[in-house]
Design an enzyme around this catalytic site. Structure first.
Site, PDB file in Angstrom:
ATOM      1  N   LYS A  71       0.799  -1.225   0.000  1.00 44.04           N
ATOM      2  CA  LYS A  71       0.000   0.000   0.000  1.00 44.04           C
ATOM      3  C   LYS A  71       0.840   1.288   0.000  1.00 44.04           C
ATOM      4  O   LYS A  71       0.406   2.300  -0.513  1.00 44.04           O
ATOM      5  CB  LYS A  71      -0.950   0.011   1.204  1.00 44.04           C
ATOM      6  CG  LYS A  71      -2.110  -0.975   1.072  1.00 44.04           C
ATOM      7  CD  LYS A  71      -3.086  -0.825   2.228  1.00 44.04           C
ATOM      8  CE  LYS A  71      -4.198  -1.831   2.129  1.00 44.04           C
ATOM      9  NZ  LYS A  71      -5.210  -1.673   3.185  1.00 44.04           N
ATOM     10  N   ASN A  92      -4.737   2.041  -1.697  1.00 41.14           N
ATOM     11  CA  ASN A  92      -5.257   0.667  -1.800  1.00 41.14           C
ATOM     12  C   ASN A  92      -5.978   0.426  -3.122  1.00 41.14           C
ATOM     13  O   ASN A  92      -6.346  -0.702  -3.432  1.00 41.14           O
ATOM     14  CB  ASN A  92      -6.186   0.323  -0.621  1.00 41.14           C
ATOM     15  CG  ASN A  92      -7.555   0.940  -0.779  1.00 41.14           C
ATOM     16  OD1 ASN A  92      -7.696   2.009  -1.359  1.00 41.14           O
ATOM     17  ND2 ASN A  92      -8.561   0.269  -0.274  1.00 41.14           N
ATOM     18  N   ASP A 107     -10.204   2.802   1.740  1.00 40.84           N
ATOM     19  CA  ASP A 107     -10.461   2.153   3.041  1.00 40.84           C
ATOM     20  C   ASP A 107     -11.262   3.072   3.964  1.00 40.84           C
ATOM     21  O   ASP A 107     -12.320   2.699   4.471  1.00 40.84           O
ATOM     22  CB  ASP A 107      -9.141   1.781   3.740  1.00 40.84           C
ATOM     23  CG  ASP A 107      -8.550   0.481   3.199  1.00 40.84           C
ATOM     24  OD1 ASP A 107      -9.319  -0.352   2.683  1.00 40.84           O
ATOM     25  OD2 ASP A 107      -7.324   0.310   3.295  1.00 40.84           O
ATOM     26  N   ALA A 133      -3.728   2.539  15.831  1.00 47.13           N
ATOM     27  CA  ALA A 133      -2.977   3.556  15.091  1.00 47.13           C
ATOM     28  C   ALA A 133      -2.217   2.913  13.935  1.00 47.13           C
ATOM     29  O   ALA A 133      -1.178   3.413  13.512  1.00 47.13           O
ATOM     30  CB  ALA A 133      -2.015   4.288  16.029  1.00 47.13           C
ATOM     31  N   GLY A 134      -2.746   1.813  13.413  1.00 53.10           N
ATOM     32  CA  GLY A 134      -2.125   1.155  12.261  1.00 53.10           C
ATOM     33  C   GLY A 134      -2.705   1.712  10.960  1.00 53.10           C
ATOM     34  O   GLY A 134      -3.284   2.807  10.945  1.00 53.10           O
ATOM     35  N   ASN A 156      -4.291   4.233  21.572  1.00 54.69           N
ATOM     36  CA  ASN A 156      -3.441   3.143  21.070  1.00 54.69           C
ATOM     37  C   ASN A 156      -2.488   2.653  22.135  1.00 54.69           C
ATOM     38  O   ASN A 156      -2.062   3.410  23.009  1.00 54.69           O
ATOM     39  CB  ASN A 156      -2.638   3.610  19.845  1.00 54.69           C
ATOM     40  CG  ASN A 156      -2.050   2.440  19.076  1.00 54.69           C
ATOM     41  OD1 ASN A 156      -2.776   1.534  18.685  1.00 54.69           O
ATOM     42  ND2 ASN A 156      -0.735   2.433  18.883  1.00 54.69           N
ATOM     43  N   ARG A 161       3.809   5.164  18.300  1.00 52.24           N
ATOM     44  CA  ARG A 161       3.108   5.040  17.022  1.00 52.24           C
ATOM     45  C   ARG A 161       1.871   5.958  16.983  1.00 52.24           C
ATOM     46  O   ARG A 161       1.615   6.641  16.005  1.00 52.24           O
ATOM     47  CB  ARG A 161       2.672   3.582  16.853  1.00 52.24           C
ATOM     48  CG  ARG A 161       2.243   3.223  15.464  1.00 52.24           C
ATOM     49  CD  ARG A 161       1.907   1.744  15.458  1.00 52.24           C
ATOM     50  NE  ARG A 161       1.676   1.248  14.124  1.00 52.24           N
ATOM     51  CZ  ARG A 161       1.232   0.027  13.863  1.00 52.24           C
ATOM     52  NH1 ARG A 161       1.013  -0.812  14.855  1.00 52.24           N
ATOM     53  NH2 ARG A 161       1.033  -0.366  12.636  1.00 52.24           N
TER      54      ARG A 161
HETATM   55  P1  NDP Z   1      -1.878  -2.841  11.672  1.00 48.32           P
HETATM   56  O1  NDP Z   1      -1.044  -4.025  11.943  1.00 48.32           O
HETATM   57  O2  NDP Z   1      -1.375  -1.740  10.813  1.00 48.32           O
HETATM   58  O3  NDP Z   1      -2.311  -2.159  13.105  1.00 48.32           O
HETATM   59  C1  NDP Z   1      -2.772  -2.975  14.152  1.00 48.32           C
HETATM   60  C2  NDP Z   1      -3.277  -2.083  15.289  1.00 48.32           C
HETATM   61  O4  NDP Z   1      -3.849  -2.940  16.288  1.00 48.32           O
HETATM   62  C3  NDP Z   1      -2.201  -1.275  15.987  1.00 48.32           C
HETATM   63  O5  NDP Z   1      -2.720  -0.045  16.421  1.00 48.32           O
HETATM   64  C4  NDP Z   1      -1.868  -2.158  17.204  1.00 48.32           C
HETATM   65  O6  NDP Z   1      -1.383  -1.427  18.313  1.00 48.32           O
HETATM   66  C5  NDP Z   1      -3.243  -2.689  17.536  1.00 48.32           C
HETATM   67  N1  NDP Z   1      -3.188  -3.936  18.298  1.00 48.32           N
HETATM   68  C6  NDP Z   1      -2.954  -5.202  17.824  1.00 48.32           C
HETATM   69  N2  NDP Z   1      -3.006  -6.096  18.826  1.00 48.32           N
HETATM   70  C7  NDP Z   1      -3.284  -5.385  19.961  1.00 48.32           C
HETATM   71  C8  NDP Z   1      -3.470  -5.739  21.328  1.00 48.32           C
HETATM   72  N3  NDP Z   1      -3.396  -7.012  21.729  1.00 48.32           N
HETATM   73  N4  NDP Z   1      -3.759  -4.753  22.214  1.00 48.32           N
HETATM   74  C9  NDP Z   1      -3.857  -3.467  21.815  1.00 48.32           C
HETATM   75  N5  NDP Z   1      -3.684  -3.062  20.538  1.00 48.32           N
HETATM   76  C10 NDP Z   1      -3.400  -4.010  19.626  1.00 48.32           C
HETATM   77  O7  NDP Z   1      -3.255  -3.421  11.101  1.00 48.32           O
HETATM   78  P2  NDP Z   1      -4.306  -2.697  10.129  1.00 48.32           P
HETATM   79  O8  NDP Z   1      -4.504  -1.314  10.606  1.00 48.32           O
HETATM   80  O9  NDP Z   1      -3.948  -2.921   8.721  1.00 48.32           O
HETATM   81  O10 NDP Z   1      -5.629  -3.570  10.404  1.00 48.32           O
HETATM   82  C11 NDP Z   1      -6.337  -3.464  11.625  1.00 48.32           C
HETATM   83  C12 NDP Z   1      -7.638  -4.250  11.505  1.00 48.32           C
HETATM   84  O11 NDP Z   1      -8.495  -3.622  10.528  1.00 48.32           O
HETATM   85  C13 NDP Z   1      -7.442  -5.710  11.048  1.00 48.32           C
HETATM   86  O12 NDP Z   1      -8.334  -6.512  11.783  1.00 48.32           O
HETATM   87  C14 NDP Z   1      -7.865  -5.683   9.587  1.00 48.32           C
HETATM   88  O13 NDP Z   1      -8.398  -6.907   9.162  1.00 48.32           O
HETATM   89  C15 NDP Z   1      -8.952  -4.617   9.622  1.00 48.32           C
HETATM   90  N6  NDP Z   1      -9.181  -3.989   8.324  1.00 48.32           N
HETATM   91  C16 NDP Z   1     -10.471  -4.010   7.860  1.00 48.32           C
HETATM   92  C17 NDP Z   1     -10.775  -3.440   6.668  1.00 48.32           C
HETATM   93  C18 NDP Z   1     -12.193  -3.494   6.217  1.00 48.32           C
HETATM   94  O14 NDP Z   1     -12.450  -3.145   5.054  1.00 48.32           O
HETATM   95  N7  NDP Z   1     -13.141  -3.893   7.044  1.00 48.32           N
HETATM   96  C19 NDP Z   1      -9.757  -2.757   5.839  1.00 48.32           C
HETATM   97  C20 NDP Z   1      -8.426  -2.754   6.440  1.00 48.32           C
HETATM   98  C21 NDP Z   1      -8.170  -3.363   7.634  1.00 48.32           C
HETATM   99  P3  NDP Z   1       0.196  -1.114  18.505  1.00 48.32           P
HETATM  100  O15 NDP Z   1       0.491   0.086  17.637  1.00 48.32           O
HETATM  101  O16 NDP Z   1       0.311  -0.823  19.954  1.00 48.32           O
HETATM  102  O17 NDP Z   1       0.948  -2.361  18.073  1.00 48.32           O
END
Ligand code: NDP
Length: 285
Positions: A71, A92, A107, A133-134, A156, A161
């Site tokens: 992306k 995307n 998205d 914050a991903g 977050n 991050r």
């Molecule tokens: P990223 O890997 O970029 O980000 C993951 C995020 O989740 C971070 O903020 C991370 O926090 C947090 N996280 C993960 N595990 C934990 C935990 N155990 N406790 C607290 N925080 C946690 O992922 P994406 O942003 O790409 O995707 C996130 C979700 O969105 C996924 O489930 C994905 O499937 C979904 N998604 C859905 C879409 C849709 O069209 N419905 C489109 C795109 C994504 P930290 O920074 O602290 O690690």
């Protein structure tokens, strides 16, 4: 009329890509409208992305989606980036305008359309809390800010991050976006209109995981939306439903990003109900 055996092509480039369901949504819409278009789900490793984009140009693809891990990397191979995709810093969806490839991000727009159309909520002037914050959070927060949300609080786990993302988006949008580190259980305040889970907590196979949030102080009309779409009914949504709150599942965001992509590529409005049904069936099978 002479026969036309040539299909118009769109695609998705990613790795891994086999579990990406967007092709099912798009193909269902092509079939419903009788369009001779095909959506190819293509595995492209990072080292081959440049070649894949050159190939897309050579094949005259009408556009393509990019998913993990392309992306951000794809942006350098495109001719133009749409303003909101530039703020998000990721693409995307790529559309073709004659010979030019233009990068879009659907998205966050898909999320926003779901909130407006499926939940009947206009975020303008409202208060939102976004967990995460991903990549997904960044797209959602950007579109909420651009849509005039009065206050967006990003919560977050990782402070660095979250702070980095918020500082960057405040600088780029001028909107009121704040950050709070997620420690222990986050208690949702009573003045919040929209709570979004944009973390991967609850995503298959970890389906029993629940973001540590306390919904007991939420106001009755609050909308709880989950970006996780597999499973569509997450524990967070079940907990919100049990409290009588309004919920919106991740299928909505996923379908509407596809709807917007379809519109960008074909210039036509797809049958949304057909796309939703195809996605639901595909995820259940
Ligand atoms: P990223 O890997 O970029 O980000 C993951 C995020 O989740 C971070 O903020 C991370 O926090 C947090 N996280 C993960 N595990 C934990 C935990 N155990 N406790 C607290 N925080 C946690 O992922 P994406 O942003 O790409 O995707 C996130 C979700 O969105 C996924 O489930 C994905 O499937 C979904 N998604 C859905 C879409 C849709 O069209 N419905 C489109 C795109 C994504 P930290 O920074 O602290 O690690």
């Amino acid at each position: 009329m002479p026969a036309n055996f040539k299909a118009e092509l769109v695609a998705c480039f990613g790795q891994p890509v086999a579990e990406n369901p967007t092709g099912v949504i798009q193909e269902a819409a092509f079939a419903a409208l009788g369009l001779n278009w095909r959506y190819l789900t293509v595995e492209v490793p990072p080292a081959k992305l440049r070649d894949a984009v050159i190939g897309a140009r050579a094949f005259g693809l009408r556009g393509f989606n990019c998913t993990i891990p392309h992306k951000v990397a794809v942006m350098e191979y495109l001719d133009e980036i749409a303003p909101d995709a530039a703020v998000i810093g990721a693409v995307n969806t790529v559309r073709r305008d004659s010979e030019r490839l233009i990068g879009e991000n659907t998205d966050g727009k898909g999320f926003l359309r779901g909130v407006r159309v499926d939940a009947g909520v206009d975020p303008k002037g409202r208060r939102a809390v976004v967990l995460g914050a991903g990549g997904a959070a960044r797209a959602i927060v950007t579109e909420l800010a651009l849509a005039g949300t009065a206050d967006v609080l990003v919560v977050n786990r990782s402070c660095e991050r979250g702070e980095r993302m918020v500082a960057d988006l405040v600088a780029k949008t001028g909107a009121t976006i704040r950050f709070e580190q997620w420690q222990g259980t986050y208690r949702v305040p009573g003045d919040v209109d929209l709570l979004v889970n944009a973390t991967s907590i609850g995503l298959y196979p970890d389906v029993n995981a629940m973001p540590p949030v306390d919904l007991s102080g939420a106001r009755p009309g609050m909308l709880v939306s989950d970006a996780v779409f597999n499973p569509p009914e997450t524990r967070l949504l079940t907990a919100a439903r049990e409290r009588g709150l309004t919920v919106l599942d991740g299928l909505s965001m996923l379908v509407y990003q596809g709807v917007i992509g379809f519109q960008l590529w074909t210039g036509q409005d797809p049958p949304v109900a057909v796309m939703k049904e195809a996605l639901r069936k595909a995820l259940l099978s």
